[in-house]
Design a protein around this motif. Structure first.
Motif, short mmCIF file in Angstrom:
data_model
loop_
_atom_site.label_atom_id
_atom_site.label_comp_id
_atom_site.label_asym_id
_atom_site.label_seq_id
_atom_site.Cartn_x
_atom_site.Cartn_y
_atom_site.Cartn_z
N UNK A 1071 -39.43 54.36 -8.69
CA UNK A 1071 -38.53 52.97 -9.19
C UNK A 1071 -37.11 53.21 -9.80
N UNK A 1072 -36.63 52.46 -9.17
CA UNK A 1072 -34.95 52.48 -9.54
C UNK A 1072 -34.64 51.08 -10.05
N UNK A 1073 -34.03 50.90 -11.19
CA UNK A 1073 -33.65 49.46 -11.84
C UNK A 1073 -32.41 49.69 -12.23
N UNK A 1074 -31.41 48.77 -12.00
CA UNK A 1074 -30.19 48.64 -12.72
C UNK A 1074 -30.01 47.25 -13.35
N UNK A 1075 -29.05 47.00 -14.42
CA UNK A 1075 -28.62 46.12 -14.90
C UNK A 1075 -27.20 46.09 -15.33
N UNK A 1076 -26.58 45.10 -15.18
CA UNK A 1076 -25.19 45.06 -15.50
C UNK A 1076 -24.80 43.55 -16.40
N UNK A 1077 -24.19 43.84 -17.41
CA UNK A 1077 -23.84 42.80 -18.46
C UNK A 1077 -22.51 42.85 -18.62
N UNK A 1078 -22.07 41.66 -18.81
CA UNK A 1078 -20.53 41.69 -19.14
C UNK A 1078 -20.46 40.23 -20.00
N UNK A 1079 -19.67 40.74 -21.01
CA UNK A 1079 -19.39 39.47 -22.02
C UNK A 1079 -17.73 39.24 -22.27
N UNK A 1080 -17.36 38.14 -21.70
CA UNK A 1080 -15.97 38.12 -21.35
C UNK A 1080 -15.74 36.74 -22.46
N UNK A 1081 -14.59 36.83 -23.18
CA UNK A 1081 -14.02 35.94 -23.99
C UNK A 1081 -13.32 34.83 -23.00
N UNK A 1082 -13.64 33.70 -23.11
CA UNK A 1082 -12.62 32.59 -22.45
C UNK A 1082 -12.07 31.79 -23.53
N UNK A 1083 -10.81 31.87 -23.47
CA UNK A 1083 -10.10 31.00 -24.28
C UNK A 1083 -10.35 31.45 -25.89
N UNK A 1084 -10.31 30.53 -26.52
CA UNK A 1084 -10.22 30.76 -28.08
C UNK A 1084 -11.66 30.94 -28.63
N UNK A 1085 -12.36 29.88 -28.05
CA UNK A 1085 -13.53 29.86 -28.65
C UNK A 1085 -14.97 29.69 -27.93
N UNK A 1086 -14.52 30.37 -26.73
CA UNK A 1086 -15.76 30.32 -25.76
C UNK A 1086 -16.01 31.86 -25.28
#
Lengths: 1140, 313
Positions: A1071-1086
């Protein structure tokens, strides 16, 4: 002669009855009613206990055997055949003549040496067919020999081959005709004939099927050897079924089918071949089998010479039964008989010799069967063992799973190897087999004492199961065929006749049942005396008691119990009674439970359910695994059927037993249970037979049957204990299955990287270490903040006055400054901590008296800060949200107790799932011990989770953590002890190795893991770990990789990407599993958070989350096309998958 | 209701042997003399004891479905047969026991079925060839008592099926029958909570029945018991005796079916209780409160405040 015919007549009648019985059985099966009589029931019970599909198992054996695809039906037939063949054997070995054996010993020694070759050669068939009918074996041997010749001279041809073989057969018959005729033998002949005829009838389908298939195979014309082998198999089979005179017929059959091969016989052997073949025939006989086979030959001799009438009669039956299939054969077989008798006159002396040979080897074998076997096996075979494959067909199919494959795969140039390997394996099981043989003998003695012949179906079934068990055990050794029923039977006979060897057997039967069904009366009937006082109207038995006695010299102990009550309201009384029973049987548990009920009571509407359930509750469902259902008042007349006419007795019994069995199945919760049913009649007015035994309306003598069933269960239990077969009791099977620990789960919890427990003042050490990396570079930034021009924050009113661009500029500026400020604060905090640390270190270095003071001062604040984790409150206030409803005070108590809230529960639900308690101890100011426990409970089950962790630092860069976990896993608690050692020797690379041991249920699993943490720079770090978990020889491997890429100044810059990969291998299932997560700020408040995961089974998930503190509702619209795109992509891939 | 359907002609009677027929007709004649045109017999008992078979035997045809191993649903069946102006209604009920409990649902269904009918005779059926009585028997009896009242046992007979059997060792047939019936009667007495004197007036008769096709027959082809009596006429005879024994037949009305209305109970006591409450509870209470108020000593500040307040206003 007149006698003989009479006997045959009589036996014919019996035989018809038997056949009728069979037929009625068949009917019952068709009606989907289970078990018209006990035999059937027993059979099924065995089946059900055997596992899901015993027949398929047999079919397996067959397939391997013939390398032919057999249907399940076929295998069933085989089963039938096997039963009948067993019956034959039973009959033929009733009287074994031992005296002859001894006499001929001296003479034949010389001959033995000469035929050694042949003997060793035929080890294979010997091993496999010693269960087979003796007569079949004789002729089989002969055929073998002639085949031998065939092999030697493949090219040669002769038309006389058939006659030759048949002549040989005839010889044997006539030679044995020299034996002494005794009244005993007459009877035997009669019986043998009747049984054989019967078996022919019942087994017809099976024969036909096989023969047909063989035919196809042979006519396909492949390797000579194989073909011969198979052809032979056919013959053998035929012998097996109608064995006495069938050998003639089957000889012809073989001629028809495999004529080409057999043609050569005569040519090669010529004058000498006869002798040769006979010798070989002698060799073929298995040492364990000889006595009976010889005996049989004698019998046959009588039949052919002394009672010609009898022989012909029998021949007729055979023909009749076979007539449908091979009509043109019958005249021929008549001819054969003539020939046979002719030859008996001509070739007497030669045969005598061959007989001696047989006897000789038999003597050898009776001295030490194992030795002789290995001797013969060790000798180099004179010809390919491929011929051996014919033998198995004689056996019940499942007993020979390996041999044919060996022969099929290995070319005939290297058969010796195969032979040898199997031989060594066999030797290992010899001891077990010896023991098993004792059990067999014991059982035969028991059945003999009970007056049951081995063709009683129960006896046959037990013997078959013993054989099967043996075979399961000795799966690797193909020699398990050394069943040697006949030897066992002979031994049993002898011991019984001598009467001096006490039977080492006792059986404890516990009787349970409703009040007034006749438990005590049944016990009285078993012992045939008034052991217990019974009363029709009062509760006869008030307490549990133990009655011992002897039935036919067999020690039987019966536990009588007070009657149980059917009403629900009485179940507590029942419980009391049963608990006293349980206490009573604790030290001396019963072998068999006899559950009694009345045959003539129609307990419908699940009236017995409360009672049965109580029994199950008190004793556990396993009590039913060894239970026999006894139906008392068995002589009562069946009730009227729906049309007013009386229903048949058998039908009534069947239905009634079905009802009870079904009830027991429900109560025990195991649908595979099939308790055998025995009928009981205690009434003094019951019909009896001449021997004074009580006979039921269906002609059954119930007592021996009941006892036999009990003994059979005990015997089988003994055999199971001996062979340690796990899968015989369904309950056990379930148990073992459920206890397999979930290795992958354990492994993944092991692989999880856990933070080490830390002293309160060291709480932030780790980060600090990491951040040390590029501390120096920060200095300029720090100064930058100070150098900035003063900045004044604007009020809201002022803000409103600004133009758009100004506003933007202002905000940018403010953000920049904020960032810098926060950074500076963090730095300062870090510095402060460092200073503290240094200070603490300095204090430690100071002299004792002084340091104590300081310690005290310092320890106080260290103890107080208990971090109070706050629940994250939802954005809007909602009284239904438990987070708002349950707030708790921040106490200064060291124990941190918090509720476990269920935020996703139903509206207006209490939302309170459990309690969580945490505490951090410091042992000796050095070793931190953290404890956290959580108890949650919902409607169904309660969960406990407890974690205890501590860590010890030794040396500079090494620390070891120890932990103990306890948590629910399914219905059991899993206890885990783990330890992990971390090496922090390098700044950029940290390694850890860990061990863990988990106890789940009664299985222990151990695991090992290695972890490495790599910190490339401030922005990138990676954790790799790999591990293995093992339990009960089962290993799971796994590995994880986690990479993190983050903003340069992480806590401020919100950019963060992680990539995780995990691999798990268990049972070859990757069983192979992968995950990717990315958190990117957009502008000042998002913020945009995207997450995706995928595993190797094609299942995955994509989620995108945007959060914003400004009102950006419109921006969400922009996501619509994105989703659309993703959806279409997803669907297209899905369709592609389906397309494939 | 089912009672309204026109009863069918009792054809089954012709199927009995002539001797039985004549006896039956004689019994029917008795009813004519008494000018009774119909008789309702209720058959009750545990499941599988032979209630339906008994009904069938009496009627002489297969009126109620019988199967050895299955019980028929929960509905009672009414079998009515008329013969020369006289109607015999037999109500066959389902077994009252299910899974070790008395099936209350079944009893309720039976009660509703019997609404507005009059039970002349109750036949309580059990097997003769069972040796023990247990709690279930008692429960069944008390369930019947609860449903129809104690009085029903005065119009009842105990029917013992499977009468043709040989008793266990050491007992002769008659003594077995008497012991078995005694045991059951005792159960009935305790289950119905009848007092001794209740039973003295009318002892419950015992009727033996053998429904099997294997039942012995005498010379005139009548089904007979081991003691030689022909049981079908005997059964009807006993039923007749019970119906004329002077006790009131049980009429099943709405009240009996639905049980006493709890709202009606003790209605008359309401004014009494009210008066009691008013005079003995409320009055003293009010008095106590008033006296308490007058005896109250107010603190100084309150007096001052109230004084202030009064002054201001």
């Amino acid at each position: 002669m007149g006698d003989g015919v009479e006997i045959v007549d009589m036996l014919d009648g019996e035989e018809k009855k038997l056949v009728n019985d069979r037929i009625s059985d068949g009917e019952v099966e068709k009606n989907e009613l289970v078990g018209s009589d006990e035999e059937e029931v027993f059979e099924e019970a065995i089946d059900s206990q055997e596992g899901a599909k015993p027949e398929s198992f047999e079919a397996d054996g067959l397939r391997e055997d013939k390398i032919l695809e057999e249907t399940a039906e076929n295998s069933k037939d085989e089963d039938d055949l096997e039963e009948t063949s067993r019956n034959e054997r039973g009959v033929e070995t009733l009287k074994v003549n031992y005296s002859v054996v001894g006499e001929s010993h001296g003479e034949v020694k010389l001959q033995h040496t000469t035929i050694k070759e042949a003997e060793s050669d035929l080890v294979t068939p010997k091993m496999n067919d010693d269960q087979g009918a003796a007569c079949a074996e004789i002729s089989y041997g002969k055929i073998e020999s002639s085949l031998d010749v065939v092999e030697n001279s493949e090219e040669s041809t002769s038309n006389f081959a058939a006659e030759d073989v048949n002549l040989v057969n005839g010889n044997t018959h006539s030679s044995s005709g020299n034996g002494i005729v005794s009244p005993e033998n007459k009877e035997l002949v009669g019986e043998v004939i009747s049984v054989s005829a019967w078996s022919e009838e019942t087994g017809n389908d099976g024969i036909e099927n096989e023969i047909l298939e063989e035919k196809v195979d042979v006519s396909a014309g492949m390797g000579t050897e194989n073909k011969v082998g198979e052809g032979e198999g056919t013959n053998k089979n035929c012998f097996d079924k109608g064995y006495i005179c069938l050998d003639n017929e089957s000889g012809e059959k073989r001629n028809d089918e495999t004529g080409a091969e057999y043609n050569s016989v005569k040519n090669a052997s010529g004058g000498k071949s006869l002798n040769d073949s006979i010798e070989v025939a002698a060799g073929t006989l298995s040492p364990l089998e000889k006595s009976s086979s010889e005996e049989n030959r004698e019998i046959e001799g009588h039949s052919s010479s002394g009672f010609p009438g009898v022989t012909f009669r029998e021949q007729d039956t055979v023909q009749n039964s076979n007539g449908g299939h091979d009509i043109q054969q019958s005249p021929q077989s008549n001819k054969e008989i003539e020939k046979q008798q002719d030859s008996s006159v001509n070739i007497g002396p030669e045969i005598k010799e061959s007989l001696h040979v047989e006897r000789e080897s038999e003597v050898l074998s009776s001295v030490s069967p194992t030795e002789s076997r290995s001797n013969t096996a060790a000798l180099p075979p004179a010809r390919p063992a491929g011929l051996g494959r014919a033998a198995p067909l004689l056996e019940p199919a499942p007993r020979v799973p390996q041999q044919p494959r060996v022969n099929g795969n290995v070319s005939h140039n290297q058969p010796q190897q195969a032979e040898d390997s199997t031989t060594t394996e066999t030797d290992e099981h010899d001891e077990t087999r010896e023991k098993l043989q004792f059990i067999r003998v014991k059982f035969l003695r028991l059945s003999h004492r009970l007056g049951q012949t081995p063709h009683n179906v129960v006896v046959a079934q037990v013997l078959y199961r013993l054989g099967l068990a043996e075979q399961l055990r000795g799966r690797n050794g193909s020699r398990v065929g050394a069943f040697s029923f006949d030897r066992a039977s002979a031994m049993a006979e002898q011991l019984e006749a001598a009467g001096q060897d006490p039977l080492d057997f006792s059986c404890t039967i516990m009787v349970l049942g409703k009040s007034g069904v006749g438990k005590s009366a049944t016990i009285n009937s078993i012992f045939d005396e008034l052991k217990i006082r019974t009363d029709a109207f009062q509760m006869g038995t008030k307490r549990v008691q133990d009655i011992e006695g002897f039935v036919q010299g067999i020690k039987v102990r019966v536990i009588d119990t007070p009657g149980l009550l059917p009403s629900w309201s009485d179940q507590h009384k029942n419980e009391k009674i049963l608990k006293s029973v349980r206490a009573f049987i604790k030290k001396n548990p019963p072998d068999i439970v006899l559950y009694l009920d009345r045959l003539d009571m129609q307990s419908r509407d699940s009236g017995d359910m409360p009672l049965l359930r109580t029994i199950t509750d008190v004793f556990g469902p396993s009590i039913w695994f060894n239970a026999i259902v006894g139906l008392t008042h068995a002589a009562s007349a069946p009730p009227d059927g729906p049309n007013g006419t009386a229903s048949s007795y058998d039908m009534f019994v069947t239905q009634r037993s079905h009802v009870i069995q079904q009830a027991i199945r429900q109560a025990a919760g195991d649908m595979r249970l099939m308790n055998p049913v025995s009928l009981v009649e205690n009434h003094s007015a019951c019909r009896t037979n001449r021997a004074g035994q009580r006979v039921l309306p269906n002609g059954q003598v119930w007592k021996p049957h009941l006892l036999l069933l009990s003994f059979a269960s005990k015997i089988l239990a003994e055999a199971n204990a001996l062979l340690k077969l796990q899968d015989n009791i369904p309950g056990e099977q379930f148990a073992t299955r459920s206890k397999a620990p979930p290795l992958p789960l354990l492994l993944s919890s092991l692989l999880q990287s856990r933070p080490q427990a830390k002293l309160p003042e060291q709480q932030y050490d780790d980060e600090e270490d990491e951040d040390d990396l590029d501390e120096s570079s920060d200095f300029d930034e720090e100064s930058e903040y100070d150098e900035l021009p003063p900045f004044k924050r604007l009020t809201k009113a002022e803000m409103a006055k600004l133009s758009k661009s100004q506003k933007k500029e202002y905000l940018d500026e403010m953000e920049y400054r904020e960032k810098l400020f926060m950074k500076r604060q963090m730095k300062e905090e870090r510095k402060r901590r460092k200073l503290l640390k240094k200070f603490a270190a300095e204090i430690k270095d100071m002299p004792n008296g002084y340091s104590e003071n300081v310690e005290e001062e310092r320890s106080e604040p260290a103890a107080v800060p208990v971090p109070m984790p706050d629940l994250s409150l939802p954005a809007s206030f909602d009284s239904d949200n438990p987070t708002h409803r349950f707030r708790y005070l921040d106490s200064s108590n060291q124990w941190l107790v918090r509720p476990v809230l269920e935020t996703h529960g139903w509206d207006h639900d209490i939302g309170y799932e459990g309690v969580n308690a945490e505490r951090l101890f410091v042992v000796k100011d050095k070793i931190p011990v953290s404890f956290s426990g959580q108890v949650t409970k919902d409607k169904k089950d309660a969960n406990v989770q407890l974690e205890l962790a501590s860590s010890v630092k030794h040396g500079d860069g090494r620390s070891t953590s120890l932990g103990f976990d306890m948590q629910n896993a399914g219905k059991e608690l899993a206890y885990t002890v783990r330890s992990e050692t971390r090496f922090n020797n390098f700044r950029k690379n940290k390694a850890a190795a860990g061990l863990s041991v988990t106890l789940l249920g009664d299985s222990v699993s151990a695991g090992l893991k290695v972890e490495d943490k790599l910190i490339a720079n401030k922005r990138f770090r990676m954790v790799m770990s790999g591990g293995a978990m093992t339990s009960r020889g089962d290993v799971a491997y796994g590995g994880t990789l986690e990479a993190q890429f983050r903003d340069k100044d992480y806590p401020l810059g919100r950019f963060l990407s992680t990539l995780g990969l995990s691999v798990m291998d268990w049972h070859g299932d990757l069983a192979i599993g992968g995950n990717i997560q990315s958190q990117v700020p957009i502008g000042r408040s998002s913020n945009l958070i995207a997450r995706a995961n995928l595993n190797n089974r094609g299942a995955g998930q994509v989620s995108i989350r945007v959060n914003s503190s400004e009102q950006l509702q419109l921006a969400v619209v922009a996501l619509v096309p994105l989703f659309k795109k993703l959806l279409s992509y997803y669907y297209s891939t899905e369709q592609m998958q389906y397309g494939h | 209701m089912a009672a309204l359907q026109t009863p069918r002609e009792w054809i089954g009677i012709q199927q009995f042997p002539p001797a039985t027929q004549s006896k039956l007709l004689e019994i029917l004649g008795k009813y004519k003399e008494e000018d009774v045109s119909s008789l309702t017999v209720l058959v009750m008992g545990k499941g599988g004891v032979g209630k339906s078979s008994t009904v069938n035997s009496v009627i002489g045809e297969k009126a109620a479905a019988v199967s050895t191993f299955q019980s028929e649903g929960l509905r009672p069946t009414l079998v009515s047969r008329s013969r020369s102006g006289f109607t015999l209604n037999i109500i066959d009920t389902p077994g009252l026991i299910e899974g070790g409990y008395v099936n209350d649902q079944a009893i309720n269904i039976i009660k509703r079925f019997l609404l507005n009918m009059t039970i002349d005779v109750l036949l309580y059926v059990d097997r003769l060839d069972v040796y023990r009585v247990d709690d279930l028997d008692r429960q069944v009896v008390s369930a019947i008592t609860d449903a129809f009242g104690k009085e029903i046992w005065k119009k009842s007979a105990l029917v013992l099926t499977h009468a043709q059997f040989s008793p266990p060792d050491g007992l002769n047939y008659n003594s077995f029958v008497s012991r078995r019936s005694d045991a059951l009667l005792k159960v009935i007495r305790t289950g119905a909570q009848l007092k001794k004197q209740d039973m003295q007036g009318s002892s419950t008769p015992i009727i033996l029945v053998e429904n099997s096709g294997r039942c012995h027959k005498n010379d005139s082809d009548e089904k007979i018991l081991p003691d030689g009596t022909s049981w079908i006429p005997n059964l009807l005879n006993t039923i007749t005796e019970i119906s004329f024994n002077g006790n009131k037949a049980i009429h099943v009305d709405k009240k009996l079916v639905e049980g006493p209305n709890p709202n009606q109970r003790g209605k008359r006591l309401i004014p009494l209780i009210f008066a009691f409450q008013y005079l003995l509870v409320m009055k003293p209470l009010v008095r106590a409160i008033k006296s308490d108020v007058t005896r109250e000593s107010k603190p100084a500040w309150e007096l001052r405040d109230s004084g202030l307040a009064s002054r201001r206003s």
